[in-house]
Enzyme design. Structure first.
Site, PDB file in Angstrom:
ATOM      1  N   LYS A  73       4.558  29.417  38.301  1.00 12.19           N
ATOM      2  CA  LYS A  73       5.005  30.508  37.415  1.00 12.19           C
ATOM      3  C   LYS A  73       4.719  30.173  35.950  1.00 12.19           C
ATOM      4  O   LYS A  73       4.251  31.030  35.196  1.00 12.19           O
ATOM      5  CB  LYS A  73       6.508  30.697  37.661  1.00 12.19           C
ATOM      6  CG  LYS A  73       7.273  31.439  36.601  1.00 12.19           C
ATOM      7  CD  LYS A  73       8.720  31.608  36.991  1.00 12.19           C
ATOM      8  CE  LYS A  73       9.600  30.426  36.687  1.00 12.19           C
ATOM      9  NZ  LYS A  73      10.040  30.257  35.322  1.00 12.19           N
TER      10      LYS A  73
ATOM     11  N   GLU B 248      13.861  19.216  40.410  1.00 14.67           N
ATOM     12  CA  GLU B 248      14.710  19.407  41.586  1.00 14.67           C
ATOM     13  C   GLU B 248      14.727  18.101  42.380  1.00 14.67           C
ATOM     14  O   GLU B 248      13.719  17.411  42.467  1.00 14.67           O
ATOM     15  CB  GLU B 248      14.167  20.542  42.452  1.00 14.67           C
ATOM     16  CG  GLU B 248      14.325  21.868  41.765  1.00 14.67           C
ATOM     17  CD  GLU B 248      13.910  23.035  42.638  1.00 14.67           C
ATOM     18  OE1 GLU B 248      13.813  22.874  43.867  1.00 14.67           O
ATOM     19  OE2 GLU B 248      13.697  24.112  42.073  1.00 14.67           O
TER      20      GLU B 248
ATOM     21  N   GLY C 166       3.647  23.006  43.978  1.00 16.02           N
ATOM     22  CA  GLY C 166       4.353  24.250  44.301  1.00 16.02           C
ATOM     23  C   GLY C 166       5.654  24.276  43.539  1.00 16.02           C
ATOM     24  O   GLY C 166       5.788  23.645  42.489  1.00 16.02           O
TER      25      GLY C 166
ATOM     26  N   CYS D 212       8.583  26.375  39.419  1.00 14.99           N
ATOM     27  CA  CYS D 212       8.250  26.218  37.996  1.00 14.99           C
ATOM     28  C   CYS D 212       6.751  26.180  37.694  1.00 14.99           C
ATOM     29  O   CYS D 212       6.250  27.040  36.966  1.00 14.99           O
ATOM     30  CB  CYS D 212       8.915  24.961  37.458  1.00 14.99           C
ATOM     31  SG  CYS D 212      10.684  24.995  37.707  1.00 14.99           S
TER      32      CYS D 212
ATOM     33  N   THR E 167      13.246  28.847  31.047  1.00 18.70           N
ATOM     34  CA  THR E 167      11.888  28.692  30.509  1.00 18.70           C
ATOM     35  C   THR E 167      11.395  30.056  30.049  1.00 18.70           C
ATOM     36  O   THR E 167      11.283  30.983  30.848  1.00 18.70           O
ATOM     37  CB  THR E 167      10.956  28.147  31.608  1.00 18.70           C
ATOM     38  OG1 THR E 167      11.515  26.929  32.063  1.00 18.70           O
ATOM     39  CG2 THR E 167       9.560  27.919  31.088  1.00 18.70           C
TER      40      THR E 167
HETATM   41  C1  UGA Z   1       9.003  20.535  37.306  1.00 14.42           C
HETATM   42  C2  UGA Z   1       8.888  19.521  36.154  1.00 14.42           C
HETATM   43  O1  UGA Z   1       8.526  18.235  36.669  1.00 14.42           O
HETATM   44  C3  UGA Z   1      10.206  19.405  35.397  1.00 14.42           C
HETATM   45  O2  UGA Z   1      10.034  18.542  34.264  1.00 14.42           O
HETATM   46  C4  UGA Z   1      10.614  20.808  34.903  1.00 14.42           C
HETATM   47  O3  UGA Z   1      11.862  20.758  34.232  1.00 14.42           O
HETATM   48  C5  UGA Z   1      10.737  21.740  36.103  1.00 14.42           C
HETATM   49  O4  UGA Z   1       9.462  21.792  36.783  1.00 14.42           O
HETATM   50  C6  UGA Z   1      11.128  23.099  35.561  1.00 14.42           C
HETATM   51  O5  UGA Z   1      10.380  23.660  34.761  1.00 14.42           O
HETATM   52  O6  UGA Z   1      12.260  23.540  35.838  1.00 14.42           O
HETATM   53  P1  UGA Z   1       9.982  20.460  39.811  1.00 14.42           P
HETATM   54  O7  UGA Z   1       9.351  21.810  39.976  1.00 14.42           O
HETATM   55  O8  UGA Z   1      11.371  20.232  40.270  1.00 14.42           O
HETATM   56  O9  UGA Z   1       9.952  20.030  38.251  1.00 14.42           O
HETATM   57  O10 UGA Z   1       9.088  19.435  40.634  1.00 14.42           O
HETATM   58  P2  UGA Z   1       8.040  18.262  40.343  1.00 14.42           P
HETATM   59  O11 UGA Z   1       8.635  16.984  40.757  1.00 14.42           O
HETATM   60  O12 UGA Z   1       7.493  18.336  38.976  1.00 14.42           O
HETATM   61  O13 UGA Z   1       6.899  18.655  41.389  1.00 14.42           O
HETATM   62  C7  UGA Z   1       6.199  19.907  41.307  1.00 14.42           C
HETATM   63  C8  UGA Z   1       5.133  19.971  42.354  1.00 14.42           C
HETATM   64  O14 UGA Z   1       4.057  19.084  42.049  1.00 14.42           O
HETATM   65  C9  UGA Z   1       5.587  19.586  43.777  1.00 14.42           C
HETATM   66  O15 UGA Z   1       4.994  20.461  44.703  1.00 14.42           O
HETATM   67  C10 UGA Z   1       5.080  18.168  43.933  1.00 14.42           C
HETATM   68  O16 UGA Z   1       4.876  17.800  45.278  1.00 14.42           O
HETATM   69  C11 UGA Z   1       3.771  18.240  43.156  1.00 14.42           C
HETATM   70  N1  UGA Z   1       3.289  16.941  42.638  1.00 14.42           N
HETATM   71  C12 UGA Z   1       4.003  16.265  41.719  1.00 14.42           C
HETATM   72  C13 UGA Z   1       2.076  16.452  43.076  1.00 14.42           C
HETATM   73  O17 UGA Z   1       1.385  17.067  43.929  1.00 14.42           O
HETATM   74  N2  UGA Z   1       1.606  15.267  42.555  1.00 14.42           N
HETATM   75  C14 UGA Z   1       2.307  14.566  41.636  1.00 14.42           C
HETATM   76  O18 UGA Z   1       1.814  13.480  41.206  1.00 14.42           O
HETATM   77  C15 UGA Z   1       3.527  15.068  41.209  1.00 14.42           C
END
Ligand code: UGA
Length: 470
Positions: free
Chosen positions: A286, A158, A280, A283, A124
């Site tokens: 940041k 992830e 958190g 990604c 990214t």
């Molecule tokens: C995120 C994006 O979803 C991916 O599309 C992207 O490719 C990735 O970052 C990246 O840039 O590499 P990720 O960090 O693995 O993926 O996790 P998410 O599933 O998106 O969750 C991120 C955070 O948001 C977690 O702490 C999760 O608990 C929180 N979250 C997610 C919520 O609090 N509520 C929600 O409805 C969804």
């Protein structure tokens, strides 16, 4: 039949490693390069390094064969048609992305580049990075006709990274000329043609022969912005629903009902409207900061993103306040904490709200018994056991004699606990759930005081159950 394209992937972190094995799964020969010899040896020997579904299976299929691991970037450059840069772009002190690893890789590629290559940004990166990579190559003596720089952002999450890679909603290719675009089209042809989805041993997911993923061709700069804008928008959605959940708490409404009512509008959609303890991971925090920094550098006021961050930070403090309200005083309280990873199904603790909340609780004088199904080892490296912190063997051992049970990560197993057993183990039958894993009515039936996010608190039907047990 799609044709195999020799690929180098530089970086064996989440994105690099998953991309490398998935490209191999798509039929391409891959060399995965990392400058950390220990990591390379571990991968060669079959260690997957990260907790990720399907990764052991794919590494088992292709390790040291269709995917080779090496520290030799020069050799990988010579042997490949496309070089994917998937190294870290950490946050610098000023919030913008630190691109020094990307620059170092570009300079090293330059030293061994003698025939045409497509250099692909997979990490990214902020808009304009492609121009900096081109400049770095030229400054290091590479003639302009020997390379193109393309942006091919990755949208994997992830925990579901392999499935996300092989069954994407879309493949974005930012290329400023047809020669480079054609190579990327060939690389992704097994997916976009539907060919991969015919395979009996393929990893299943939502794409199929009749519904393969679309490939969106854009300018390089647009592709760079698509990645940052997508992550920032998802973070905004989470902060928005967290702000709404706070309003629901104040108004005695139910955020689950509100989110469902909003999400049924196809323009809004139901995903990423789960309130909680804040986002958190490596990604969102940041990327929101980096996107805002890029905007600022270009004279664009994007203070909306500052608000997104502010709500996210407050959400963790609000959770600690909820624990305080449930227990009166925090000093001296014994707490069972379930969840350390930044979300369920991963052992990743980077920017994990759970870790920050534990730190706040320890600072308030609580003692903590923590449990996570996968992230305990990593957490112990940053928060070693000792003093008021201990790690438990399972959820029930954590709960023994605790004044309350806190849920901080959305692991499925934390939503399926034996409530009767928990009730017997806890000193007070109090659960503060930062992930809304339970139906409040069920917990109240089981004799718990149950505080969650954006929903009215539930109290035990039996009056005595929050009184200390003998
Ligand atoms: C995120 C994006 O979803 C991916 O599309 C992207 O490719 C990735 O970052 C990246 O840039 O590499 P990720 O960090 O693995 O993926 O996790 P998410 O599933 O998106 O969750 C991120 C955070 O948001 C977690 O702490 C999760 O608990 C929180 N979250 C997610 C919520 O609090 N509520 C929600 O409805 C969804």
């Amino acid at each position: 039949m799609s044709k195999p394209i020799p690929i180098a992937v530089v970086g064996s972190g989440y994105v690099g490693l998953v991309a490398a094995v998935c490209f191999a799964e798509m039929g391409h020969p891959v060399i995965c390069v990392d400058n950390d010899q220990q990591k390379v040896t571990a991968l060669q020997e079959g260690d997957t390094l990260i907790h990720e579904h399907h990764l052991p299976e794919l590494l088992g299929r292709y390790r040291n064969d269709r995917v080779r691991f090496t520290t030799d970037l020069a050799e990988a450059t010579r042997e490949s048609d496309a070089i994917f840069i998937a190294v870290g772009t950490p946050q610098s002190e000023t919030g913008d992305a630190d691109l020094s690893y990307v620059e170092a890789v570009a300079c090293e590629i330059a030293r061994s580049l003698t025939s045409y290559k497509v250099i692909v940004e997979k990490s990214t990166v902020p808009v304009y990075t492609n121009e900096w990579i081109s400049r770095a190559l030229e400054r290091n003596g590479v003639e302009r006709h020997l390379f193109d720089v393309v942006s091919n952002p990755e949208f994997l999450r992830e925990g579901t990274a392999v499935v996300d890679f092989l069954h994407p909603d879309r493949i974005v290719v930012g290329a400023d000329n047809e020669r480079a675009a054609a190579i990327l089209r060939d690389i992704y042809a097994p997916l976009t043609s539907g060919e991969y989805y015919q395979r009996e041993d393929g990893i299943s997911g939502c794409c199929s022969v009749s519904e393969p993923p679309p490939l969106l061709l854009t300018s390089t700069k647009s592709a760079e912005i698509i990645k940052h804008a997508s992550n920032a928008f998802l973070a905004l959605k989470i902060s928005f629903i967290n702000a709404v959940s706070n309003l629901c708490e104040a108004a005695d409404a139910n955020v689950e009902q509100v989110a469902r009512g909003m999400g049924l509008d196809t323009r809004i959609g139901p995903k990423f409207l789960r309130p909680g303890v804040g986002y958190g991971g490596s990604c969102f925090p940041k990327d929101v900061a980096a996107f805002r920094a890029v905007a600022e550098q270009m004279g664009i006021d994007f203070s909306l993103l500052t608000e997104v961050e502010k709500i996210n930070a407050q959400q963790k403090k609000r959770f600690v306040s909820k624990v305080r309200s449930a227990l009166w005083n925090l000093r001296g309280k014994k707490l069972a904490v379930l969840g350390l990873a930044f979300k369920g199904d991963t052992d990743d603790i980077r920017e994990s709200p759970a870790i920050e909340i534990i730190r706040m609780l320890l600072n308030e004088g609580c003692s903590v018994a923590a449990f996570d199904p996968a992230a305990m080892e990593r957490t112990q490296q940053v928060l070693p056991a000792g003093g008021k912190l201990r790690y438990a063997a399972d959820a029930y051992e954590a709960a023994k004699d605790a004044d309350a049970l806190l849920i901080l990560t959305d692991w499925a197993e934390f939503g399926e606990l034996d409530l009767r057993r928990l009730n017997q183990l806890l000193r007070y039958s109090i659960i503060v759930d930062g992930r809304n894993l339970y139906d409040p009515a069920v917990l109240s039936d089981h004799g718990f005081t149950y505080v969650s996010v954006g929903r009215p608190a539930a109290h035990p039907i039996r009056e005595t159950s929050t009184v200390a047990k003998a």
